[in-house]
Motif scaffolding. Structure first.
Motif, PDB file in Angstrom:
ATOM      1  N   GLY A 758       0.859  -1.271  -0.110  1.00 46.99           N
ATOM      2  CA  GLY A 758       0.125  -0.068   0.019  1.00 46.99           C
ATOM      3  C   GLY A 758       0.659   1.288   0.177  1.00 46.99           C
ATOM      4  O   GLY A 758       1.816   1.535  -0.676  1.00 46.99           O
ATOM      5  N   ASP A 759       0.300   2.106   0.938  1.00 49.53           N
ATOM      6  CA  ASP A 759       1.177   3.588   0.896  1.00 49.53           C
ATOM      7  C   ASP A 759       1.965   3.629   2.128  1.00 49.53           C
ATOM      8  O   ASP A 759       2.405   4.648   2.610  1.00 49.53           O
ATOM      9  CB  ASP A 759       0.065   4.635   0.936  1.00 49.53           C
ATOM     10  CG  ASP A 759      -1.029   4.235   2.027  1.00 49.53           C
ATOM     11  OD1 ASP A 759      -0.843   3.318   2.847  1.00 49.53           O
ATOM     12  OD2 ASP A 759      -2.134   4.716   1.791  1.00 49.53           O
ATOM     13  N   TYR A 760       2.771   2.434   2.219  1.00 53.07           N
ATOM     14  CA  TYR A 760       3.716   2.544   3.576  1.00 53.07           C
ATOM     15  C   TYR A 760       4.864   3.563   3.243  1.00 53.07           C
ATOM     16  O   TYR A 760       5.319   4.187   4.335  1.00 53.07           O
ATOM     17  CB  TYR A 760       4.251   1.086   3.847  1.00 53.07           C
ATOM     18  CG  TYR A 760       5.182   1.215   4.861  1.00 53.07           C
ATOM     19  CD1 TYR A 760       5.329   1.769   6.024  1.00 53.07           C
ATOM     20  CD2 TYR A 760       6.694   0.979   4.354  1.00 53.07           C
ATOM     21  CE1 TYR A 760       6.520   1.734   6.913  1.00 53.07           C
ATOM     22  CE2 TYR A 760       7.768   1.043   5.139  1.00 53.07           C
ATOM     23  CZ  TYR A 760       7.679   1.515   6.529  1.00 53.07           C
ATOM     24  OH  TYR A 760       8.773   1.609   7.339  1.00 53.07           O
ATOM     25  N   GLY A 761       5.296   3.552   2.107  1.00 50.41           N
ATOM     26  CA  GLY A 761       6.595   4.423   1.864  1.00 50.41           C
ATOM     27  C   GLY A 761       6.322   5.725   2.099  1.00 50.41           C
ATOM     28  O   GLY A 761       7.588   6.370   2.341  1.00 50.41           O
ATOM     29  N   MET A 762       5.487   6.397   2.295  1.00 55.83           N
ATOM     30  CA  MET A 762       5.195   7.644   2.598  1.00 55.83           C
ATOM     31  C   MET A 762       5.616   7.757   3.905  1.00 55.83           C
ATOM     32  O   MET A 762       6.154   8.909   4.373  1.00 55.83           O
ATOM     33  CB  MET A 762       3.633   8.323   2.368  1.00 55.83           C
ATOM     34  CG  MET A 762       3.247   8.312   0.865  1.00 55.83           C
ATOM     35  SD  MET A 762       3.016   6.985   0.042  1.00 55.83           S
ATOM     36  CE  MET A 762       4.235   7.092  -1.282  1.00 55.83           C
ATOM     37  N   GLY A 763       5.011   6.873   4.733  1.00 57.76           N
ATOM     38  CA  GLY A 763       5.452   6.907   6.296  1.00 57.76           C
ATOM     39  C   GLY A 763       7.083   6.657   6.328  1.00 57.76           C
ATOM     40  O   GLY A 763       7.687   7.501   7.424  1.00 57.76           O
ATOM     41  N   PHE A 764       7.587   5.895   5.616  1.00 62.52           N
ATOM     42  CA  PHE A 764       9.144   5.655   5.666  1.00 62.52           C
ATOM     43  C   PHE A 764       9.898   6.978   5.262  1.00 62.52           C
ATOM     44  O   PHE A 764      10.773   7.019   5.948  1.00 62.52           O
ATOM     45  CB  PHE A 764       9.602   4.311   4.859  1.00 62.52           C
ATOM     46  CG  PHE A 764      10.782   4.093   5.086  1.00 62.52           C
ATOM     47  CD1 PHE A 764      11.216   3.347   6.324  1.00 62.52           C
ATOM     48  CD2 PHE A 764      11.729   4.307   4.101  1.00 62.52           C
ATOM     49  CE1 PHE A 764      12.489   3.222   6.576  1.00 62.52           C
ATOM     50  CE2 PHE A 764      13.166   3.921   4.357  1.00 62.52           C
ATOM     51  CZ  PHE A 764      13.667   3.578   5.683  1.00 62.52           C
ATOM     52  N   TYR A 765       9.249   7.613   4.366  1.00 63.56           N
ATOM     53  CA  TYR A 765       9.875   9.043   3.993  1.00 63.56           C
ATOM     54  C   TYR A 765      10.009   9.744   5.345  1.00 63.56           C
ATOM     55  O   TYR A 765      10.960  10.384   5.623  1.00 63.56           O
ATOM     56  CB  TYR A 765       9.044   9.685   3.084  1.00 63.56           C
ATOM     57  CG  TYR A 765       9.426  11.151   2.887  1.00 63.56           C
ATOM     58  CD1 TYR A 765      10.523  11.436   2.091  1.00 63.56           C
ATOM     59  CD2 TYR A 765       8.801  12.149   3.341  1.00 63.56           C
ATOM     60  CE1 TYR A 765      10.795  12.874   1.747  1.00 63.56           C
ATOM     61  CE2 TYR A 765       9.065  13.461   3.431  1.00 63.56           C
ATOM     62  CZ  TYR A 765      10.248  13.646   2.556  1.00 63.56           C
ATOM     63  OH  TYR A 765      10.362  15.030   2.391  1.00 63.56           O
ATOM     64  N   GLY A 766       8.709   9.692   6.145  1.00 64.57           N
ATOM     65  CA  GLY A 766       8.753  10.694   7.244  1.00 64.57           C
ATOM     66  C   GLY A 766       9.947  10.060   8.415  1.00 64.57           C
ATOM     67  O   GLY A 766      10.588  10.840   8.815  1.00 64.57           O
ATOM     68  N   HIS A 767       9.958   8.531   8.446  1.00 67.76           N
ATOM     69  CA  HIS A 767      10.904   8.207   9.545  1.00 67.76           C
ATOM     70  C   HIS A 767      12.530   8.767   8.744  1.00 67.76           C
ATOM     71  O   HIS A 767      13.268   9.005   9.528  1.00 67.76           O
ATOM     72  CB  HIS A 767      10.958   6.704   9.524  1.00 67.76           C
ATOM     73  CG  HIS A 767      12.020   6.130  10.194  1.00 67.76           C
ATOM     74  ND1 HIS A 767      11.819   5.732  11.432  1.00 67.76           N
ATOM     75  CD2 HIS A 767      13.141   5.650   9.891  1.00 67.76           C
ATOM     76  CE1 HIS A 767      12.845   5.096  11.995  1.00 67.76           C
ATOM     77  NE2 HIS A 767      13.775   4.963  10.894  1.00 67.76           N
ATOM     78  N   ALA A 768      12.651   8.480   7.544  1.00 71.40           N
ATOM     79  CA  ALA A 768      14.013   8.622   6.863  1.00 71.40           C
ATOM     80  C   ALA A 768      14.624  10.013   7.277  1.00 71.40           C
ATOM     81  O   ALA A 768      15.677  10.243   7.517  1.00 71.40           O
ATOM     82  CB  ALA A 768      14.153   8.294   5.433  1.00 71.40           C
ATOM     83  N   ILE A 769      13.547  10.904   7.112  1.00 76.53           N
ATOM     84  CA  ILE A 769      14.003  12.548   7.224  1.00 76.53           C
ATOM     85  C   ILE A 769      14.257  12.789   8.607  1.00 76.53           C
ATOM     86  O   ILE A 769      14.710  13.947   8.857  1.00 76.53           O
ATOM     87  CB  ILE A 769      13.210  13.565   6.352  1.00 76.53           C
ATOM     88  CG1 ILE A 769      11.817  13.469   6.617  1.00 76.53           C
ATOM     89  CG2 ILE A 769      13.473  12.810   4.888  1.00 76.53           C
ATOM     90  CD1 ILE A 769      11.036  14.657   6.032  1.00 76.53           C
ATOM     91  N   ALA A 770      13.581  12.115   9.371  1.00 73.77           N
ATOM     92  CA  ALA A 770      13.569  12.814  10.705  1.00 73.77           C
ATOM     93  C   ALA A 770      14.320  11.889  11.655  1.00 73.77           C
ATOM     94  O   ALA A 770      14.415  12.139  12.810  1.00 73.77           O
ATOM     95  CB  ALA A 770      12.006  12.620  11.325  1.00 73.77           C
ATOM     96  N   ALA A 771      14.943  10.491  11.199  1.00 77.42           N
ATOM     97  CA  ALA A 771      15.683   9.902  12.121  1.00 77.42           C
ATOM     98  C   ALA A 771      16.909  10.515  12.789  1.00 77.42           C
ATOM     99  O   ALA A 771      17.648  11.367  12.009  1.00 77.42           O
ATOM    100  CB  ALA A 771      16.278   8.731  11.159  1.00 77.42           C
ATOM    101  N   ALA A 772      16.943  10.581  13.924  1.00 76.79           N
ATOM    102  CA  ALA A 772      17.766  11.497  14.731  1.00 76.79           C
ATOM    103  C   ALA A 772      18.157  10.892  16.122  1.00 76.79           C
ATOM    104  O   ALA A 772      17.364   9.963  16.499  1.00 76.79           O
ATOM    105  CB  ALA A 772      17.637  12.993  14.722  1.00 76.79           C
ATOM    106  N   THR A 773      18.994  11.399  16.623  1.00 78.82           N
ATOM    107  CA  THR A 773      19.343  11.009  18.135  1.00 78.82           C
ATOM    108  C   THR A 773      19.325  12.338  18.864  1.00 78.82           C
ATOM    109  O   THR A 773      19.675  13.334  18.453  1.00 78.82           O
ATOM    110  CB  THR A 773      20.751  10.631  18.539  1.00 78.82           C
ATOM    111  OG1 THR A 773      20.684   9.252  18.007  1.00 78.82           O
ATOM    112  CG2 THR A 773      20.959  10.232  19.858  1.00 78.82           C
TER     113      THR A 773
END
Length: 893
Positions: A758-773
């Motif tokens: 489905g449209d999972y990749g849109m959420g993974f985009y959010g994870h990828a650009i926000a991943a941080a410590t």
């Protein structure tokens, strides 16, 4: 996916769906909230009509078959018998009033309304308990044999109906409900759509655990014989209602028999002849959403706070803070050994436990208190995040890789949607976009494959993405030249049996509105498709510009130019829906920033001019969060981003609070940071129904603005907790083999991941650009690490990032935001005395011989920092890497 994207309607109009589609989607329509009627026009009377409709709805819901707070559902059996169901809402009868008493507001014997054959007497009392409203039921076994109660639910009915309200009215009047399904510590929080307080809390009294949260099914679509239903339609404009379920064994044995693991172990209880049990709920208010936990503590409720949340990779440690009126006597894990809780020193009334994990998937901690109460906290265990990234990249570029001659739609090469249940690529679906590489349900997989490369590039995967963009996106999905250059189609798969006789699977129903013709599929007017393509171009620009030997087909200028053309084309060819915020809309800000850094001033000015027109439009609206749907949680992140970019801080603040209205902090991996979505299984799922979705793409996308808001105000830990919950929620979708599911089915008859990408990749985009410590010092909880392990040593605090990107680090006490476009942070220290930050960067690799570092102070009180090494270019510092780790110091000025 969203709604009826090929059609629009004037303000207040409702689209007439195809007959085959009407039953499932009776209320899907474009939202007119961005339009405003002239006070002198006929539309000015709309508010009067809406008030009349509200009164009419209230009158309709007074009849049989409509549930209300004060109703009860009971499933029971006697020895040797089958389960039998009784509902006080199914067919109402006159009630027998009971004597009042101190604090009793109303009391009645409601047994008659539960129907014939009930072996119980059921009494209901509304009580003023020292200023707190309480609802209590007493169940008495009036028969001569024991009665086992395996289903006991109290309908929770709140105004979540958006139908016939514009966005201003919906935000002011409607509410959303989020459950903490935590047994004796469970509660519901009812929040306004605008995020403003007060918030209503529904709390359990003794013997009233929130064991499950069962949907009250819509009567017209419920299984035959089901009387635990409601006649109100469940649709995009109304999520429907749920039961506070105290006992659920009877459902687990029947309707839920094939479901996955429930949030809690299903139970029943038995009433001996003459025995009674009283259950009850209390209704209190918290002054604000952020004050919910303090309010729970004030009302002597057990409270759990997980840091960084409840999704824990096996190479990280987490913390669980508990505050309760009774002492903890035991903490157990299910499965055994999956979660290990070790007591640590803590202060300010909190007990602190270090949480370590093993295994993979769902797990549960049960906290037993000395007063007999039990609290459950639901966790999700994942692989180390670098392994998760690798799994996703490998799965999308191998199992989902579609290549070969003869595809009539020219989808080769491609990354297509995937059915994990049947282990196959989806080349045909009646919802043509699912097989057509566009819209969210078709673009999701290749967007995920692309954005995975941002911080974790793999040469083979990048090579395949180059081919996909150059051979299939450009010229097939996207117009390559001419007056509509850059335009993006809604789908490159469509239904045309005359053009392709014998191609289409006859077992599929091709007769609904979703089976677009070629003309409909090639429409360029849906703006939501443009960010997907822009992400592909922008990602290849970043890799071509900042790495060596990864991108071969074109130079960085080519891809940045196409990212720019895609942005402009959206405004030219899809202006109607471009009025709304777009999912992945943050990519346009990155494209703008990179155009500026590259000195492409004319292009940057054009993008900024186009986007400012959108931002100025939003600035003039109270709640500028429209979309194709009547209400949505998609547009807020991009609206927030442009409000911040153009300095419209009051509107950014409104957007932040609206997000908090539908994005909760709850002790459960499923609901923590889970931005509300309940209709997109219709458009991208295998099991297609209206249902609260767990970690649909909105979770990770809505985390992005909350992270930014926290970096502005690091004292507001609530923002970071919700953001991290949403960002990490977007990782739970990824299976052990790397398959990414559209979302998790939260209804207890499933409790599993949907089988389609489905449209999972849109959420993974959010994870990828926000991943941080994030390194944080909280006044009550002490030093905390979100995404990394913290080691305080006197004045020097060390942190080891494990967030999966290792390129972004926020030092909250200094307000210092460090980002890398290339290179990775191995570890870091923060000197609390001098304020100096030291980074240790990974050694060079064949494709990354240098690091590119940027540093920004995000708080008004923070001091600016100087990077002590490297060469300043394109807005950041280029730092040569070697064969051993490189140390970089950042010093406050």
């Amino acid at each position: 996916m969203r709604g009826r994207r090929e059609r629009t309607a004037p303000a207040g109009a409702r689209l007439s769906p195809d007959p085959d589609h009407a039953a499932a989607h009776p209320d899907v329509r474009p939202c007119p909230a961005h339009r405003h009627a002239d006070p002198g026009s006929p539309l000015a009377t709309r508010h009067d009509r809406l008030r009349f409709r509200a009164r009419r709805a209230e009158a309709e819901r007074a009849g049989d078959g409509y549930v209300h707070i004060g109703d009860i559902h009971i499933r029971l059996r006697t020895p040797g018998g089958d389960w039998r169901d009784f509902s006080s809402a199914h067919a109402r009868r006159p009630l027998a009033a009971l004597p009042g008493g101190r604090g009793i507001l109303a009391a009645a014997d409601i047994t008659a309304s539960l129907g014939a054959g009930l072996p119980l007497r059921v009494e209901r009392r509304w009580v003023n308990d020292h200023g707190v409203l309480a609802l209590r039921f007493t169940l008495v076994n009036t028969g001569a044999v024991p009665v086992e109660i395996g289903g006991l639910g109290l309908p929770m009915v709140f105004d979540n109906i958006i139908r016939d309200r514009d966005l201003d009215q919906a935000h002011a009047q409607a509410s959303f409900v989020d459950p903490y399904i935590g047994r004796d510590a469970g509660y519901l929080q009812v929040t306004r759509l605008n995020g403003q307080g007060p918030a209503l809390l529904v709390l359990p009294e003794k013997d009233t655990p929130l064991e499950a949260y069962r949907p009250v099914l819509e009567a017209r679509s419920a299984p035959a014989g089901d009387i635990f239903t409601d006649r109100s339609p469940r649709s995009q404009v109304s999520e429907g209602f749920y039961d506070w379920t105290i006992a659920s064994k009877g459902f687990a044995e029947r309707e839920w028999a094939k479901a996955g693991e429930q949030w809690n172990v299903p139970t029943s209880f038995t009433l001996a002849p003459g025995a009674a049990r009283t259950i009850g709920l209390r209704f209190i208010t918290a002054p604000s959403i952020r004050a919910i936990e303090d309010t729970l503590v004030a009302h002597q409720r057990p409270v759990a706070v997980g840091i960084p949340g409840y999704v824990v990779p096996t190479d990280q440690t987490a913390s669980l803070f508990l505050k309760a009126p009774s002492k903890v006597v035991a903490i157990t894990s299910e499965p055994a050994g999956a979660l290990r809780a070790t007591a640590e020193a803590a202060g300010h009334g909190w007990a602190r436990y270090r949480i370590q994990t093993s295994g993979w998937g769902q797990a549960r901690l049960t906290v037993a208190y000395a007063d007999g109460q039990k609290q459950t906290v639901s966790y999700y265990i994942t692989k180390p995040l670098d392994r998760v990234m690798a799994d996703l990249g490998a799965f999308t570029t191998t199992q989902q890789w579609f290549e070969g001659k003869g595809d009539p739609f020219h989808r080769s090469p491609a990354i297509l949607s995937y059915d994990h249940q049947d282990h196959r690529i989806i080349t045909q679906d009646a919802r043509v976009w699912v097989a057509g590489m566009s819209d969210e349900g078709g673009a999701g997989s290749w967007v995920a494959a692309a954005i995975k490369q941002l911080d974790n590039p793999d040469p083979v995967e990048v090579g395949k993405l180059e081919r996909l963009v150059d051979e299939t996106v450009l010229g097939t999905l996207q117009i390559a030249d001419g007056p509509h250059q850059g335009g993006v189609k809604k789908s490159i798969f469509y239904y045309d049996p005359q053009q392709f006789p014998g191609y289409y699977d006859p077992s599929i129903n091709w007769k609904t509105w979703t089976s677009w013709s070629r003309k409909d599929a090639e429409d360029l007017g849906r703006s939501y498709n443009y960010p997907h393509v822009a992400v592909g171009h922008w990602l290849l620009y970043r890799l071509a510009r900042n790495t060596q030997g990864l991108v071969h087909q074109h130079d960085w200028r080519f891809y940045l130019d196409w990212a720019y053309r895609t942005t402009v084309a959206m405004m030219r060819d899809a202006p109607y829906y471009a009025e709304f915020g777009q999912m992945e809309g943050d990519v346009f800000l990155d494209i703008l920033a990179d155009l500026r850094h590259e000195g492409l001033t004319a292009q940057a000015d054009e993008v900024e001019r186009l986007m400012k027109a959108r931002a100025d439009h939003w600035r003039g609206m109270k709640y500028p969060f429209g979309s194709e749907m009547a209400w949505d949680s998609t547009g807020q992140p991009e609206v927030y981003a442009w409000m911040r970019h153009f300095g419209y801080q009051p509107q950014a603040d409104v957007t932040r609070e609206v997000i908090l209205g539908y994005d909760p902090a709850i002790p459960s991996w499923g609901y923590n940071g889970n931005a509300r979505r309940y209709w997109d299984f219709l458009y991208g799922g295998k099991v297609s129904r209206i249902e609260r979705q767990i970690h649909h793409y909105g979770s990770a996308l809505n985390a992005v603005p909350l992270f930014d808001a926290f970096r502005q105000n690091p004292s507001d830990l609530h923002l970071l907790r919700v953001a991290y919950g949403g960002m990490m929620g977007g990782i739970t979708n990824i299976a052990q083999d790397g398959f990414g599911s559209a979302a998790f089915h939260s209804w207890p008859d499933m409790m599993q991941w949907d089988a389609l990408t489905g449209d999972y990749g849109m959420g993974f985009y959010g994870h990828a650009i926000a991943a941080a410590t994030y390194l944080v010092r909280d006044p009550q909880l002490g030093w905390l690490g979100f995404g990394g392990d913290v080691t305080p040593q006197g004045k020097v605090i060390g942190i080891v990032p494990r967030d999966g990107a290792r390129r972004r680090l926020f030092i909250a006490p200094a307000g210092l935001w460090i980002t890398l476009q290339e290179g990775h942070i191995q570890r870091a220290t923060y000197d609390t005395g001098s304020g100096e930050v030291t980074l240790m960067l990974d050694p060079a690799s064949a494709t990354q011989p240098v690091a590119r570092l940027m540093a920004e102070t995000t708080t008004t009180s923070g001091r600016p920092y100087a990077v002590t090494s490297g060469t300043l270019e394109r807005g950041g510092y280029t730092i040569p890497l070697g064969t051993s780790p490189v140390q970089v110091a950042l010093k406050p000025r």
